[in-house]
Motif scaffolding. Structure first.
Motif, PDB file in Angstrom:
ATOM      1  N   SER A 237      72.028 -60.390  15.309  1.00 48.37           N
ATOM      2  CA  SER A 237      73.302 -60.168  15.991  1.00 48.37           C
ATOM      3  C   SER A 237      73.231 -58.923  16.860  1.00 48.37           C
ATOM      4  CB  SER A 237      74.427 -60.007  14.963  1.00 48.37           C
ATOM      5  OG  SER A 237      75.632 -59.637  15.592  1.00 48.37           O
TER       6      SER A 237
ATOM      7  N   PHE B 216      74.711 -65.477  12.029  1.00 45.13           N
ATOM      8  CA  PHE B 216      73.689 -64.497  12.347  1.00 45.13           C
ATOM      9  C   PHE B 216      73.042 -63.991  11.052  1.00 45.13           C
ATOM     10  CE2 PHE B 216      76.584 -64.449  15.928  1.00 45.13           C
ATOM     11  CZ  PHE B 216      75.734 -64.425  17.024  1.00 45.13           C
TER      12      PHE B 216
ATOM     13  N   GLN C  30      68.645 -67.392  20.836  1.00 51.50           N
ATOM     14  CA  GLN C  30      69.212 -66.053  20.712  1.00 51.50           C
ATOM     15  C   GLN C  30      70.447 -65.911  21.605  1.00 51.50           C
ATOM     16  OE1 GLN C  30      68.387 -63.218  18.652  1.00 51.50           O
ATOM     17  NE2 GLN C  30      70.438 -62.877  19.466  1.00 51.50           N
TER      18      GLN C  30
ATOM     19  N   ASN D 116      79.309 -66.367  12.418  1.00 48.31           N
ATOM     20  CA  ASN D 116      79.474 -66.960  13.742  1.00 48.31           C
ATOM     21  C   ASN D 116      80.809 -67.709  13.747  1.00 48.31           C
ATOM     22  OD1 ASN D 116      79.389 -68.469  16.088  1.00 48.31           O
ATOM     23  ND2 ASN D 116      77.431 -69.481  15.625  1.00 48.31           N
TER      24      ASN D 116
ATOM     25  N   LEU E 251      75.446 -69.994  18.654  1.00 50.20           N
ATOM     26  CA  LEU E 251      74.114 -69.640  18.144  1.00 50.20           C
ATOM     27  C   LEU E 251      73.562 -70.809  17.331  1.00 50.20           C
ATOM     28  CD1 LEU E 251      71.980 -67.285  17.829  1.00 50.20           C
ATOM     29  CD2 LEU E 251      72.962 -66.993  15.544  1.00 50.20           C
TER      30      LEU E 251
END
Length: 725
Positions: free
Chosen positions: A282, A245, A343, A234, A305
């Motif tokens: 992802s 992720f 998410q 990320n 995220l």
């Protein structure tokens, strides 16, 4: 239309299978004395007798201990050592391990699976609807899919039952059931410690200790902890509380006691707890000029995220009374789930989802024999109640969002029984089994539309729903032992999945809910041990016919979905499992499944769409082949080498044509030096790799407005150090 992209993996599988088949034939023609060496303890599936033979595998698929080869159903069992070799610790690890089982992480939360068996399952996980596969841990139904990525501590074996299990297992097993069985406390002291290191900063520790507290009281404690960096970085450096992720930090604990209260009464109590902190999966855009080429290892997500969390715990009290000709068992359980998931959908929108669930269950089982053991039977009562809360907020931008909450309760009660009669004809080789189950389900839910820019008129709307279902499920099985080592069976079974409500539906759609799903299944099977028990061949062929089929249909935008009783579907298939001892220390395993699933009717808003829809997660062909070599004992220990190849055809991730996902195949390997003598106990050291060739492949395709995909993990390698005393 089959794509050429999968020709190579399919050819590799066929070549490897052909080699094994030729080796098996050669082994079968060899003189018996040439293979008469003593089998080895370190090889799973091998008998310890003086002649090399496959061991008898005991399962409890039908609520009693029986040989897997004698149970007239399609069931696969994975032993303790095989679980270690395959690196299976939870439901998500079951992907592509046995025939006709297909699963990927759920679109919105990788801690939950989209789980399909024989082409039946669901592409969504909610608190107000049931899956098609029942998940059981030590006989206790796990009601919700969220959190199934958390590890189960101290697994002894896993049993996968394919096909409807409506008689003995109940309402949510129209596709099948998966049983996770953990180790029970024993009378002797034992200790095991495992340490694992690997790429992506993988570190894992697993501790097991069994302690006898008194002559009739034993305890067993197990603890697992693992962590690894995600393999998709990320790149957001501006927002706080960011996760990569697919990163993980897991804990799992189990404390169990066994009390032999009398010579007739056994009391088992266990407490388990699992914790999972993780970066969600992802999504990678695969459509358009800016789509990355191949697997993406980093993501510049502007929306970020945050770290997701799941906590699962449970209590299980099992009492077993030996009544002489029968055993009466009581299973009382409580389980709790708390989940907070975030998410990022390819930076198109983000979603926060909170889920809390409590469940209580009680089951009584009476398992016994009658009339001089000519009749064996299972009878039971089942009660289940759960309460849940769910909240979701989806955000596209500061002016476009949707938020709702759902509060729900459900109850299920059932009375079931199954009796097997060994007919006094044909040398007692013919058995008939009749099973029945009467189930009653109730479900209530209330959805609050908190705020939505997609439908501002619904803001503040409260929509209640209330539905109940009853179903009588019979089954009939005939099995015949052609010889002591070859048997066949024919089975007609029914199953059903309770209806409910779709939490992602509109104000008009939520209250209506959806109705139960029904299935009638026809199955023929043969189970055989051949070549002096050096070759095991099990084959099943089946036809499942579904009515009032529950289908998840994604709407536009994709935060809205409906569950439809779309109509009818038929799934036909063949499953093959082979285990062979090719030579001293050399074992081969092959599995294969063929599935042909089609909608016979698919109604959406009164329009027939069967010709344009596809059954999701139903690859035509799927299989695996593996070899294991175990050397004799040397001064340095015993060398054990495992190599396997798993593959599957292209499939659809949803009912729409644009979710077509290419097939793939991956190699896995493990090299182990076992039985290394220490001052006290023994040591094992193993080097392993998953996706050995670092193949880039997709595991799901989703329409998020733009087509996007989940990719399978890259090559993972690691080293295990295991001490046993």
């Amino acid at each position: 239309m089959t794509r050429k992209t999968f020709r190579r993996p399919e050819r590799q599988f066929c070549q490897l299978t052909l080699v094994m088949a030729l080796a098996t034939a050669i082994a079968g023609m060899a003189p018996t004395h040439a293979l008469g060496a003593t089998a080895n303890k370190a090889v799973p599936g091998v008998d310890m007798s003086s002649t090399m033979a496959l061991e008898e595998i005991i399962v409890t698929a039908e609520k009693r201990e029986e040989s897997l080869q004698k149970v007239p159903i399609a069931v696969s069992a994975i032993s303790t050592r095989e679980l270690e070799n395959l690196r299976v610790a939870n439901v998500m690890d079951m992907m592509n391990k046995v025939p006709s089982v297909n699963l990927v992480p759920f679109t919105g939360n990788r801690a939950a699976p989209n789980l399909f068996i024989r082409g039946m399952g669901g592409t969504d996980t909610q608190t107000t609807k049931d899956g098609a596969t029942g998940i059981y841990v030590d006989g206790v139904l796990v009601g919700r899919g969220t959190g199934l990525a958390a590890d189960v501590a101290d697994l002894e074996r896993v049993e996968v039952l394919r096909g409807p299990q409506g008689t003995l297992y109940g309402r949510n097993t129209s596709a099948g059931a998966i049983n996770f069985i953990t180790r029970k406390p024993e009378k002797d002291f034992s200790f095991e410690q495992q340490l694992t290191v690997g790429n992506y900063d993988l570190f894992a520790s697993r501790t097991k200790v069994n302690v006898p507290l008194a002559e009739n009281l034993y305890t067993r404690f197990s603890y697992m902890r693992s962590s690894n960096d995600g393999w998709v970085k990320n790149n957001n450096a501006t927002l706080s509380n960011q996760a990569d992720f697919n990163e993980d930090e897991k804990e799992a604990m189990k404390l169990a006691f066994r009390l032999l209260a009398t010579d007739k009464l056994t009391v088992d109590y266990s407490l388990d707890s699992s914790k999972l902190d993780y970066g969600n999966l992802s999504y990678q855009i695969i459509q358009g000029a800016t789509a990355p080429n191949g697997r993406q290892m980093s993501a510049p997500v502007v929306k970020g995220l945050p770290l997701s969390k799941a906590n699962i715990s449970g209590h299980n009290l099992t009492l077993s009374w030996d009544l002489g000709t029968a055993v009466l068992k009581s299973i009382t359980a409580y389980r709790k789930l708390d989940s907070e998931s975030y998410q990022n959908y390819a930076d198109i929108f983000t979603q926060l989802r909170l889920e809390n669930q409590d469940q209580v269950s009680q089951e009584f089982q009476l398992v016994g024999d009658a009339f001089g053991k000519r009749v064996s039977y299972v009878a039971g009562l089942f009660y289940y109640k759960e309460e849940s809360d769910e909240l979701s907020t989806s955000t596209y931008n500061p002016t476009l969002a949707d938020a709702w909450s759902v509060k729900a309760t459900s109850k299920s009660t059932a009375l079931y029984g199954q009796a097997t009669w060994k007919l006094p004809i044909l040398d007692d080789r013919l058995r008939l089994t009749l099973g029945v189950r009467e189930t009653h389900d109730e479900r209530e839910a209330v959805k609050t539309f908190i705020a939505s820019n997609f439908s501002p008129s619904s803001n503040g709307t409260i929509v209640p729903g209330n539905k109940s279902f009853s179903k009588f499920n019979p089954s009939l099985t005939a099995d015949y032992a052609f010889t002591d080592d070859i048997s066949g069976y024919a089975k007609i079974a029914t199953g059903y999945r309770a209806g409910g409500f779709n939490v992602r539906s509109t104000p008009s759609g939520f209250g209506q809910g959806f109705n139960q799903e029904n299935v009638r299944a026809y199955e023929l099977g043969v189970k055989s041990d051949l070549l002096d028990k050096r070759l095991r061949l099990n084959v099943a062929t089946f036809v499942n016919r579904y009515s009032d089929l529950q289908v998840d249909q994604v709407r536009t935008p994709p935060i809205f979905t409906d569950t439809l009783n779309a109509g009818k579907a038929e799934v036909k298939g063949v499953e093959v499992e082979v285990t062979a001892l090719l030579a001293q220390g050399l074992t081969a395993n092959v599995f294969y499944s063929y599935l042909d699933g089609k909608y016979k009717s698919y109604l959406d808003n009164g329009v027939e769409l069967a010709d344009s829809k596809h059954m999701p997660f139903t690859p035509k062909n799927q299989g695996g082949a593996g070899l294991q070599y175990a050397s004799g004992m040397t001064p340095y220990g015993k060398l054990i080498v495992n190599l396997d190849y798993k593959w599957q055809d292209e499939w659809y991730s949803g009912p729409n044509a644009n979710t077509l996902t290419d097939g793939y195949g991956v190699w896995n390997a493990r090299v182990q030096l076992a039985n290394i003598r220490a001052a006290q106990g023994t040591v094992r050291v193993a080097l392993w790799s998953k996706n050995l060739t670092d193949r880039q492949y997709r595991i799901a395709t989703t329409n998020l407005g733009l087509l996007s995909a989940q990719y399978g993990e890259p090559r993972m390698t690691g080293l295990d150090l295991i001490y046993e005393y």
